[in-house]
Motif scaffolding. Sequence first.
Motif, PDB file in Angstrom:
ATOM      1  N   THR A  76      -1.838   0.023   9.352  1.00  5.45           N
ATOM      2  CA  THR A  76      -3.136  -0.654   9.448  1.00  5.45           C
ATOM      3  C   THR A  76      -3.486  -1.006  10.886  1.00  5.45           C
ATOM      4  N   SER A 114     -10.631   1.660   4.269  1.00  7.39           N
ATOM      5  CA  SER A 114      -9.895   2.698   4.974  1.00  7.39           C
ATOM      6  C   SER A 114      -9.101   3.553   3.981  1.00  7.39           C
ATOM      7  N   ARG A 115      -8.543   4.637   4.500  1.00  8.74           N
ATOM      8  CA  ARG A 115      -7.759   5.535   3.638  1.00  8.74           C
ATOM      9  C   ARG A 115      -6.554   4.821   3.067  1.00  8.74           C
ATOM     10  N   VAL A 116      -5.935   3.951   3.881  1.00  8.73           N
ATOM     11  CA  VAL A 116      -4.721   3.251   3.431  1.00  8.73           C
ATOM     12  C   VAL A 116      -5.047   2.339   2.248  1.00  8.73           C
ATOM     13  N   THR A 117      -6.107   1.531   2.392  1.00  5.43           N
ATOM     14  CA  THR A 117      -6.438   0.617   1.298  1.00  5.43           C
ATOM     15  C   THR A 117      -6.864   1.395   0.055  1.00  5.43           C
ATOM     16  N   ALA A 118      -7.589   2.496   0.249  1.00 11.42           N
ATOM     17  CA  ALA A 118      -8.006   3.289  -0.909  1.00 11.42           C
ATOM     18  C   ALA A 118      -6.785   3.854  -1.631  1.00 11.42           C
ATOM     19  N   ALA A 119      -5.818   4.365  -0.862  1.00 11.26           N
ATOM     20  CA  ALA A 119      -4.611   4.921  -1.474  1.00 11.26           C
ATOM     21  C   ALA A 119      -3.835   3.830  -2.213  1.00 11.26           C
TER      22      ALA A 119
END
Lengths: 328, 248
Positions: free
Chosen positions: A266, A2-7
């Motif tokens: 999340t 997800s975008r959160v984990t990538a960031a």
Amino acid sequence: MSRVTAALAGLVVLLFLVSLSIGPAGIGPLTSLNALFLGSDGPLALVMREIRLPRALLAVLVGGGLGLSGAALQGYLRNPLAEPGLIGVSATAAFGAVLALQTGLAAAYALALPAFALAFAAAGVVLVLLLAGPRGGSVTLILAGIAVSSLAGALTALVLNLSPNPFAANEIVFWMMGSLADRSMRHVWLAAPFIAAGALPLLLARRGLDALTLGEDAAEAMGIRLGRLRLALVVGVAGIVGAATAVAGTIGFVGLVVPHVLRPLTGARPSRLLPASALGGAALVLAADIAVRVVLPGEDLKLGVVTALIGAPVFLRLILMTRAEGAP
Amino acid sequence: MSLLTLRSLRVTLRNRPILNDISLQVERGELVGLIGPNGAGKTTLLRAALGLVPSSGQSSLADLAPRERARAAAFLPQAREIAWPIAVEDVVALGRTPHAPGPDDRNAVEAALARTGLLDLRRRAATRLSGGEQARVLIARALAQEAPLLLADEPAAGLDPSHAISTMKVFRALAGEGHGLVVTLHDLGLAARHCTRLVALKDGCIVADGPPSEVLTPARMRAIFGVTAFHGEADGGPVFQPLDVTRD
């Protein structure tokens, strides 16, 4: 991903590079990174490989482990106030380390301290599992953790109390504040297998933790084996916390605050929160360990003090936000 | 083949007998209302049938491996617990836990949301809904499990009349599609009107088992619940209303 984990992953990489570039030697970031990855056997490469690299690696391992185990315990207990120290293993590991310091073994053999801490962490987890009993309930686990924690805390205080040597007592107090300074690659090799072996059962328990959102009866009726889940959780958290305490001392608030901050990002699902918290914990400890060296470079500022100083206000803010939402 | 077979099921907790020699069989197409006063053992019967409490005797479900059992029977516990502010559709998707992930998951979740009237609430955090709405979310979760048998503990408690009736109609429709359901109920009016069969429990024993009209007789209501009741007919179905407490 997800975008959160990538960031978060990007943030960890960035902070890792920053951590490698900081030190009393005062070498520019590009020069030092160049020496680490491409350098020959010169003194600069040695500094990078033997001093800065283990420090940054340990920050990732310890922070990631603490963030992951905090998220897993909160999911298992369905309580946002749970933290990795709850099952008593960090207290028994600390007691083992204190014994090593007090007896002078830590001074005689460099790895006596982490080895003692790991052995006592293992003893602590066995004791907690025996006390908690064979059925999969969470209340007995909390009670067993509190009992073992208090006992280890009391024994640690007793050692300090009876310590004939004020220097040893001083050393113990400073060690307990938690730090990553002056660690070697041997510490990394000692901690990494335990943290990796602890992370695996926690990551595999994600589906079970999701199901536990609906309570123990509902989860069990959906096919989750609660006894097995609890065993995976306790063993996983103990491996991580025991190894983290052994190489870094007690570093509080990471396992408590990181899952709390990342939960709304999340979708609050434990299965998504666990990997995100591991990355968030690594980022927080990397950042705190950078702050330790940048804010007061002359003083020996302790990592555990800084994480608590960062963590407490964040936690207070979260309480105020929860209050504003009108939660009971 | 029966969906659930209990033979001489007994549960003893702390030296107190909770269930005594329970034998029960549930077939496809049945909506069984489990009635009885507080403390009669209704919840324990459902939990023992699933193997969630230690028991002696035999339960066809408790004999299965956990995941196999979860595909054979869904359970809706009485305690409405949703620990984290998860979106409604994600809570419902938890019902797919016992199944291998696949394209069926999405269809099952959509069908369950539609059946419980939750399509408009699907992205809301389940913990921020009202108690009755949360109850429907949890019913939808149990439906998404798509097990042939559904065991529901007090599914209608705390629902407004329209949603209580809708829930019972959904259950009846499921029975019509060949599912079997066992539902504990305190609202005997709902039990009389919607169930195909009632099983009355008192002091851990089955004291009556049959079609609603045969179980809800004045003598039995006095013996089991200690109440008198009005039993009539309206709008093409039975009406049952407890009236007063008998003190004898």
